[in-house]
Design an enzyme around this catalytic site. Structure first.
Site, mmCIF file in Angstrom:
data_model
loop_
_atom_site.group_PDB
_atom_site.id
_atom_site.type_symbol
_atom_site.label_atom_id
_atom_site.label_comp_id
_atom_site.label_asym_id
_atom_site.label_seq_id
_atom_site.Cartn_x
_atom_site.Cartn_y
_atom_site.Cartn_z
ATOM 1 N N LYS A 1 0.822 -1.188 0.023
ATOM 2 C CA LYS A 1 -0.207 -0.021 0.020
ATOM 3 C C LYS A 1 1.135 1.297 -0.023
ATOM 4 O O LYS A 1 1.985 1.044 0.635
ATOM 5 C CB LYS A 1 -0.884 0.191 1.170
ATOM 6 N N ASP B 1 -7.089 4.156 -4.476
ATOM 7 C CA ASP B 1 -7.977 4.137 -3.069
ATOM 8 C C ASP B 1 -8.289 5.487 -2.683
ATOM 9 O O ASP B 1 -8.382 6.273 -3.714
ATOM 10 C CB ASP B 1 -6.640 3.681 -1.940
HETATM 11 P P1 NDP Z 1 -13.024 7.872 -2.579
HETATM 12 O O1 NDP Z 1 -11.909 8.775 -2.414
HETATM 13 O O2 NDP Z 1 -13.461 7.431 -3.905
HETATM 14 O O3 NDP Z 1 -14.171 8.167 -1.707
HETATM 15 C C1 NDP Z 1 -13.953 7.816 -0.332
HETATM 16 C C2 NDP Z 1 -15.034 8.681 0.431
HETATM 17 O O4 NDP Z 1 -15.201 8.502 1.765
HETATM 18 C C3 NDP Z 1 -15.444 9.859 0.251
HETATM 19 O O5 NDP Z 1 -17.051 10.051 0.157
HETATM 20 C C4 NDP Z 1 -14.838 10.688 1.412
HETATM 21 O O6 NDP Z 1 -15.363 11.940 1.664
HETATM 22 C C5 NDP Z 1 -15.046 9.670 2.423
HETATM 23 N N1 NDP Z 1 -14.315 9.759 3.361
HETATM 24 C C6 NDP Z 1 -12.813 9.611 3.322
HETATM 25 N N2 NDP Z 1 -12.340 9.810 4.388
HETATM 26 C C7 NDP Z 1 -13.136 10.091 5.453
HETATM 27 C C8 NDP Z 1 -13.217 10.434 6.977
HETATM 28 N N3 NDP Z 1 -12.036 10.643 7.445
HETATM 29 N N4 NDP Z 1 -14.269 10.682 7.471
HETATM 30 C C9 NDP Z 1 -15.554 10.543 6.611
HETATM 31 N N5 NDP Z 1 -15.513 10.257 5.440
HETATM 32 C C10 NDP Z 1 -14.429 9.926 4.674
HETATM 33 O O7 NDP Z 1 -12.347 6.368 -1.898
HETATM 34 P P2 NDP Z 1 -12.968 4.859 -2.332
HETATM 35 O O8 NDP Z 1 -14.500 4.964 -2.569
HETATM 36 O O9 NDP Z 1 -11.944 4.331 -3.324
HETATM 37 O O10 NDP Z 1 -12.567 4.022 -0.968
HETATM 38 C C11 NDP Z 1 -13.255 4.074 0.166
HETATM 39 C C12 NDP Z 1 -13.107 2.947 1.288
HETATM 40 O O11 NDP Z 1 -12.927 1.548 0.582
HETATM 41 C C13 NDP Z 1 -11.420 3.213 1.687
HETATM 42 O O12 NDP Z 1 -11.549 2.477 3.021
HETATM 43 C C14 NDP Z 1 -10.674 2.308 0.674
HETATM 44 O O13 NDP Z 1 -9.401 1.759 1.465
HETATM 45 C C15 NDP Z 1 -11.742 1.288 0.350
HETATM 46 N N6 NDP Z 1 -11.432 0.495 -0.436
HETATM 47 C C16 NDP Z 1 -11.140 0.691 -1.959
HETATM 48 C C17 NDP Z 1 -11.046 0.156 -3.099
HETATM 49 C C18 NDP Z 1 -10.943 0.906 -4.317
HETATM 50 O O14 NDP Z 1 -10.885 -0.247 -5.271
HETATM 51 N N7 NDP Z 1 -11.119 2.044 -4.414
HETATM 52 C C19 NDP Z 1 -11.022 -1.294 -2.715
HETATM 53 C C20 NDP Z 1 -11.029 -1.685 -1.448
HETATM 54 C C21 NDP Z 1 -11.210 -1.159 -0.294
HETATM 55 P P3 NDP Z 1 -14.791 13.314 1.583
HETATM 56 O O15 NDP Z 1 -14.586 13.441 -0.065
HETATM 57 O O16 NDP Z 1 -15.529 14.308 2.361
HETATM 58 O O17 NDP Z 1 -13.257 12.832 1.985
HETATM 59 O O1 2IT Z 2 -7.782 -1.572 -0.693
HETATM 60 C C1 2IT Z 2 -7.821 -2.227 -1.763
HETATM 61 O O2 2IT Z 2 -8.076 -3.439 -1.985
HETATM 62 C C2 2IT Z 2 -7.641 -1.322 -3.030
HETATM 63 N N1 2IT Z 2 -7.554 -0.215 -2.693
HETATM 64 C C3 2IT Z 2 -7.413 -1.863 -4.353
HETATM 65 C C4 2IT Z 2 -6.096 -2.434 -4.519
HETATM 66 C C5 2IT Z 2 -5.911 -2.593 -5.945
HETATM 67 O O3 2IT Z 2 -4.674 -2.961 -6.423
HETATM 68 O O4 2IT Z 2 -6.495 -2.583 -6.808
#
Ligand code: NDP
Ligand code: 2IT
Length: 450
Positions: free
Chosen positions: A130, A170
Site C-alpha cells: 500500500k 484508493d
Molecule cells: P474515494 O476517495 O472515492 O471516496 C472516499 C469517500 O469516503 C468519500 O466520500 C470521502 O468523503 C469519504 N471519507 C474519506 N475519508 C473520510 C473520513 N476521514 N471521514 C469521513 N468520510 C471520509 O475512495 P474509495 O471509495 O475508493 O475508498 C473508500 C474505502 O474503500 C476506503 O476505506 C478504501 O481503502 C476502501 N477500498 C477501496 C477500494 C477501491 O478499489 N477503490 C478497494 C477496496 C477497499 P470526503 O470526500 O469528504 O473526503
Molecule cells: O484496498 C484495496 O484493495 C484497494 N484499494 C484496491 C487495490 C488494488 O490494487 O486494486
C-alpha cells in the site's frame, strides 16, 4: 477474544506494539488478526516454529520520500510519499495509493497488512502493499493534481514495476490520478506496461474495475444472505461514503431491488426517505466525480432528502454497508445498529469497524463481513487487469463481471470453510483471516526463511 489464548495474544500484540510504537491503526489490524490466528497456529506446529506471524507483521520494505511540487500561485509545497511493500510470497506487491491529509505510516501499514490477507483470498498471484501521500486533493486544480502526481511518480517509479509492485487507486486516487501517474511512469521508463491498475479503458484498463469493489461487496453480502435463506430485495440499506466504493455498492443494491437511503462524506450524510434511485445516483456521480462537490448539495435537488452532520448509523436499516474509511463504526454506532434490528454489516471500506464495535456486533450475532473478504473484488479485478495486460487483450464486461462473481463466491466458500462455528453461525472474521493466512504461510514456508 479467545479466553484460552488471551495471554499469548496479549503478549504478541505487546511485542508488535513495542516494535512499532505510536501506530494505533496498524496495531488494531494486527490485533484483529492475532485474535483468530494465534489459536489456529497453536494447532499447527509448522507455522509456530517458523515465526510466520512475526514475519507477517514486518514489512519486507518501506520507502518514504519527499514530494515537492508547486501550486498554481507559484508557492513551493512539500508532502511525504510512501510505499509499504509488505509481503511478496504470492506475487508482486499489489495494493492501492491513498492521497489524504491523514495518511501516515501507521495507516499505510494497516492497509498493507490487510491487503496481504485480502489478496491471498482472491486466489490470484498477488502479494500485498500500500502507498500514498499526506496530500489533500480537495480544492486543488487539475493542473495541481497533475504536478503532484508527476512529482510523486518520479520517486515511486524507482520501486515499482509490472513484475515487482503494481499500485492502484484508493481514497483520493481515482481514474484522473491513475492516468497522470501512469503517464509519468511511461515517460520515465519509456515502456508501456501494466505497472498500475485502474487505468482508463482506452489505455490498458479493465472493464468493470471501476465498479468492482462495490459490486463485489454486494455479491459477497448476497452469498451471506443466501446462506441464511434471505436476499436483498426490498431491504433498507444504509451506505456510508459517496466515492468509488459507495457509488457502485449503491448501484448494485438498486439493481437487486434494495432501497438505499443514505450516502455520506466527511461533512455529514444525506438521508433520502424515498430511496436513492438510478437517476439520483447518476446525479451523485456527477456531483462527486466531475463537480467534486459536497454530498450536502444533493438536498438542494431532491426535496425528499435531509442532510445531517455525523455518520448515518443511527438511521434504521436492515443492512449496513460502510464504504468510506477506517473506524467509521464505533461502539455507539454498533449499539444503534443492534437496537434498530439491523441484520448485517458488510464492509466495503478497509477496517471501518472498531474492535469494540465488532465485539458488540459479534455478541449480538449479526451477519458481519470483514473488508478483507467483502471488498476484495476491487483488487481481484486489478489482478484480472494485470492478466489482460500480459495477454495484450481486453475482455468483455460480461466476462470480467462473471469472473468477479466467481471470485467473490469462492472467497465466501473459503470463509465458511474456516469460519463455521456451528450449524447456525459462521464467524467470517475468523474465516477470512485463517483462509488468507494459510496460503501466504504455506508459500512462505516453501520459500525458506525469507
Ligand atoms: P474515494 O476517495 O472515492 O471516496 C472516499 C469517500 O469516503 C468519500 O466520500 C470521502 O468523503 C469519504 N471519507 C474519506 N475519508 C473520510 C473520513 N476521514 N471521514 C469521513 N468520510 C471520509 O475512495 P474509495 O471509495 O475508493 O475508498 C473508500 C474505502 O474503500 C476506503 O476505506 C478504501 O481503502 C476502501 N477500498 C477501496 C477500494 C477501491 O478499489 N477503490 C478497494 C477496496 C477497499 P470526503 O470526500 O469528504 O473526503
Ligand atoms: O484496498 C484495496 O484493495 C484497494 N484499494 C484496491 C487495490 C488494488 O490494487 O486494486
Amino acid at each position: 477474544m479467545s479466553k484460552i489464548f488471551e495471554k499469548e495474544i496479549q503478549e504478541f500484540v505487546q511485542l508488535v506494539d513495542s516494535r512499532n510504537p505510536n501506530e494505533p491503526e496498524f496495531l488494531q489490524a494486527v490485533t484483529e488478526v492475532a485474535e483468530t490466528i494465534i489459536p489456529f497456529i497453536a494447532e499447527h506446529e509448522k507455522y509456530q516454529s517458523a515465526s510466520i506471524l512475526e514475519r507477517l507483521c514486518e514489512p519486507e520494505r518501506v520507502v518514504m520520500f519527499r514530494v515537492p511540487w508547486v501550486d498554481d500561485n507559484g508557492n513551493f509545497k512539500v508532502n511525504r510519499g510512501y510505499r509499504v511493500q509488505m509481503n511478496s510470497s504470492l506475487g508482486p506487491y499489489k495494493g492501492g495509493l491513498r492521497f489524504h491529509p491523514s495518511v501516515n505510516l501507521s495507516i499505510l501499514k494497516f492497509l498493507a497488512f490487510e491487503q496481504v490477507f485480502k489478496n491471498s483470498l482472491t486466489t490470484l498471484p498477488l502479494g500485498g502493499g500500500k502507498g500514498g501521500a499526506n496530500f489533500d486533493p480537495k480544492g486543488k486544480s487539475d493542473a495541481e493534481i497533475m504536478r503532484f502526481c508527476q512529482s510523486f511518480m518520479i520517486e515511486l517509479s524507482k520501486y515499482i514495476g509490472g513484475n515487482k509492485d503494481v499500485p492502484a487507486g484508493d481514497i483520493g486516487v481515482g481514474a484522473r490520478e491513475v492516468g497522470y501517474l501512469f503517464g509519468q511512469y511511461k515517460r520515465i521508463n519509456d515502456e508501456f506496461t501494466g505497472v498500475i491498475t485502474g487505468k482508463g479503458l482506452d489505455y490498458g484498463g479493465s472493464r468493470i474495475r471501476t465498479e468492482a469493489t462495490g459490486y463485489g461487496t454486494v455479491y459477497f453480502s448476497e452469498e451471506m444472505l443466501e446462506l441464511n435463506g434471505d436476499g436483498l430485495k426490498d431491504k433498507i440499506c444504509v451506505v456510508s461514503g459517496s466515492g468509488n466504493v459507495a457509488q457502485y455498492t449503491t448501484e448494485k443494491l438498486i439493481e437487486r431491488g434494495a432501497k438505499v437511503v443514505t450516502l455520506s462524506d466527511s461533512s455529514g450524510y444525506i438521508y433520502d426517505k424515498d430511496g436513492i434511485d438510478t437517476e439520483k445516483l447518476a446525479y451523485v456521480k456527477h456531483l462527486k466525480n466531475e463537480k467534486r462537490a459536497r454530498i450536502s448539495e444533493y438536498i438542494e435537488k431532491y426535496k425528499s432528502a435531509t442532510f445531517r452532520k455525523g455518520r448515518p448509523w443511527s438511521v434504521p436499516c436492515d443492512l449496513a454497508y460502510p464504504c468510506a474509511t477506517q473506524n467509521e463504526i464505533d461502539k455507539e454506532d454498533a449499539e444503534f445498529l443492534v437496537k434498530n434490528n439491523c441484520k448485517g454489516i458488510f464492509e466495503g471500506a478497509n477496517m471501518p469497524t472498531t474492535i469494540e464495535a465488532l465485539s458488540i456486533i459479534q455478541d449480538n450475532k449479526l451477519l458481519f463481513a470483514p473488508g478483507k473478504a467483502s471488498n476484495a473484488g476491487g483488487v481481484a479485478t486489478s489482478g484480472l487487469e494485470m492478466s489482460q495486460n500480459s495477454q495484450r487483450l481486453s475482455w468483455t464486461s460480461d466476462e470480467v463481471d462473471y469472473r468477479l462473481k466467481m471470485i467473490m463466491k469462492n472467497i465466501h466458500e473459503n470463509c465458511v470453510k474456516y469460519g463455521r462455528v456451528d450449524e447456525n453461525y459462521v464467524d467470517y472474521v475468523k474465516g477470512a483471516n485463517v483462509a488468507g493466512f494459510v496460503k501466504v504461510a504455506d508459500a512462505m514456508l516453501a520459500q525458506g526463511h525469507v
